[in-house]
Design an enzyme around this catalytic site. Structure first.
Site, PDB file in Angstrom:
ATOM      1  N   SER A 215       0.848  -0.095  -3.780  1.00  0.00           N
ATOM      2  CA  SER A 215       0.434  -0.607  -5.091  1.00  0.00           C
ATOM      3  C   SER A 215       0.332   0.462  -6.166  1.00  0.00           C
ATOM      4  O   SER A 215       0.336   0.136  -7.357  1.00  0.00           O
ATOM      5  CB  SER A 215      -0.917  -1.320  -4.972  1.00  0.00           C
ATOM      6  OG  SER A 215      -1.892  -0.473  -4.390  1.00  0.00           O
TER       7      SER A 215
ATOM      8  N   ASP B 105      -9.223  -0.295 -11.646  1.00  0.00           N
ATOM      9  CA  ASP B 105      -9.941  -1.302 -10.883  1.00  0.00           C
ATOM     10  C   ASP B 105     -10.624  -0.611  -9.707  1.00  0.00           C
ATOM     11  O   ASP B 105     -10.765   0.606  -9.714  1.00  0.00           O
ATOM     12  CB  ASP B 105      -9.011  -2.447 -10.443  1.00  0.00           C
ATOM     13  CG  ASP B 105      -7.883  -1.980  -9.520  1.00  0.00           C
ATOM     14  OD1 ASP B 105      -7.956  -0.851  -8.988  1.00  0.00           O
ATOM     15  OD2 ASP B 105      -6.930  -2.758  -9.318  1.00  0.00           O
TER      16      ASP B 105
ATOM     17  N   HIS C 187      -7.418   1.432  -7.862  1.00  0.00           N
ATOM     18  CA  HIS C 187      -6.283   2.105  -8.491  1.00  0.00           C
ATOM     19  C   HIS C 187      -6.652   2.947  -9.707  1.00  0.00           C
ATOM     20  O   HIS C 187      -7.583   2.602 -10.443  1.00  0.00           O
ATOM     21  CB  HIS C 187      -5.251   1.047  -8.901  1.00  0.00           C
ATOM     22  CG  HIS C 187      -4.816   0.189  -7.764  1.00  0.00           C
ATOM     23  ND1 HIS C 187      -5.369  -1.052  -7.527  1.00  0.00           N
ATOM     24  CD2 HIS C 187      -3.905   0.404  -6.786  1.00  0.00           C
ATOM     25  CE1 HIS C 187      -4.809  -1.572  -6.446  1.00  0.00           C
ATOM     26  NE2 HIS C 187      -3.916  -0.717  -5.988  1.00  0.00           N
TER      27      HIS C 187
END
Length: 375
Positions: A44, A339, A342
């Site tokens: 991600s 977040d 990340h």
């Protein structure tokens, strides 16, 4: 213009500065490409939209606000787990591209996979992916499958422009890999379910052995397929992300998890060094994500928060996902984390710059710029 001519033209683009773009208040020079194409593999931290096209309730997606709120030109979610660009975008910018190549799944949906693969590259990165196929199984495209997708892409490229042109293109292109964090989160979760406070030596040996074996297979296969320039981002201090910190009453890092990641990074260094005499023409740069986080002071870089999520909820912003209606920090450029897992756009930009041409301590044996320029 035919694909063959396009492929050859891409190979000879110069590295002259064309213009300047502004991201997070910083002027970034836009250069002509230092490499003809870029191919991205990972999780991600590099995903630019593949997971948006995967089916299943357990698939992690960044397809809702406030993701992408600061993305230049749109301010909308695109599948990046960031308030704007991610590390892959900034690595690409440093190499002379506008941003990361588009996601494989996006290109397939648009029937534009091969033109992009030949002229710009492709991103196979998938949120939740691990080095191990078992990591978050069914909710992502694992590293091994990403490599297989690249293999099928290459075959289609060859049918368009021929093996020779593709071989030349791939040998000069940049292969970015950043994966592993999810394997450590999954390993820690498995230990907790077994009521183990620490891994045994047998546990560690099996875990590290599987990780290195799979990583070795991925790089070896990519090499066989024509890759020669590998930019590898190691595993960072996964014990310091907000979602892990919030489990600690003090909000501190999980030192044991960080030690596990550091141990793997050591094995990864040895793996890459061992490839040099075995794989002629292979060149690599290991970006020390762990070292960059450990040896830089976030406050000195202008961050006011290094332990909390800008977008989330509850303690440290880490008790809720970043979704519409979540609590949003006032100044997103001053939060290290976007977040609860990340980095923010600005944090991604700074790390990518360090890997490209920053202090020598953050890359080995050469930096990303030197790797791109290697003949």
């Amino acid at each position: 213009m035919g694909y063959g001519l396009v492929a050859m033209k891409v190979l000879v683009l110069s590295s002259m500065v064309l213009s300047v773009v502004v991201v997070s208040g910083v002027e970034l020079p836009v250069q002509r490409r230092r490499v003809p194409a870029m191919y991205v593999f990972g999780d991600s931290t590099l995903d630019v939209g593949n997971n948006n096209h995967l089916e299943g309730e357990q698939v992690p997606r960044a397809n809702k606000p406030y993701y992408g709120i600061d993305l230049p030109g749109s301010g909308k979610p695109t599948g990046r787990f960031s308030n704007g660009y991610n590390v892959a975008d900034f690595v690409a910018k440093n190499l002379g591209f506008e941003k990361s190549p588009l996601a494989y799944m996006v290109l397939k949906a648009r029937n534009y996979l091969i033109p992009s693969a030949i002229t710009r590259g492709v991103s196979y990165a998938s949120a939740g992916a691990g080095i191990l196929d078992a990591t978050n199984a069914g909710g992502n495209i694992p590293l091994s499958q990403q490599v297989r997708l690249f293999e099928s892409t290459k075959a289609a490229m060859e049918s368009k422009v021929g093996p020779r042109a593709v071989s030349q293109l791939l040998s000069k292109s940049f292969f970015l890999i950043g994966v592993g964090s999810n394997d450590f989160f999954a390993f820690a979760t498995a230990l907790a379910k077994q009521n183990k406070t620490a891994a045994t030596q047998s546990d560690l040996a099996a875990f590290y052995g599987s990780l290195i074996s799979n990583y070795s297979s991925a790089i070896t296969e990519l090499y066989k397929l024509g890759a020669r320039k590998f930019g590898i981002i190691n595993v960072g201090p996964v014990g310091c992300v907000p979602i892990v910190r919030v489990l600690n009453a003090t909000g501190g890092c999980a030192d044991g998890l960080n030690q596990l990641a550091a141990g793997f990074d050591g094995f990864l260094n040895s793996l890459l060094a061992g490839f040099a005499p075995k794989l002629p023409g292979l060149a690599y740069s290991i970006a020390d994500s762990f070292g960059f986080a450990a040896r830089t002071d976030p406050l000195s870089l202008g961050f006011v928060s290094q332990d909390s999520a800008c977008c989330g909820g509850g303690r440290l912003g880490a008790e809720a996902d970043c979704l519409p209606g979540a609590k949003l920090c006032a100044d997103r450029d001053r939060f290290l984390f976007w977040d609860r897992v990340h980095p923010s756009q600005r944090a991604a930009m700074l790390s990518a710059q360090a890997y490209y041409d920053g202090p020598a301590e953050f890359t080995a044996p050469i930096n990303f710029k030197q790797l791109a320029d290697k003949s």
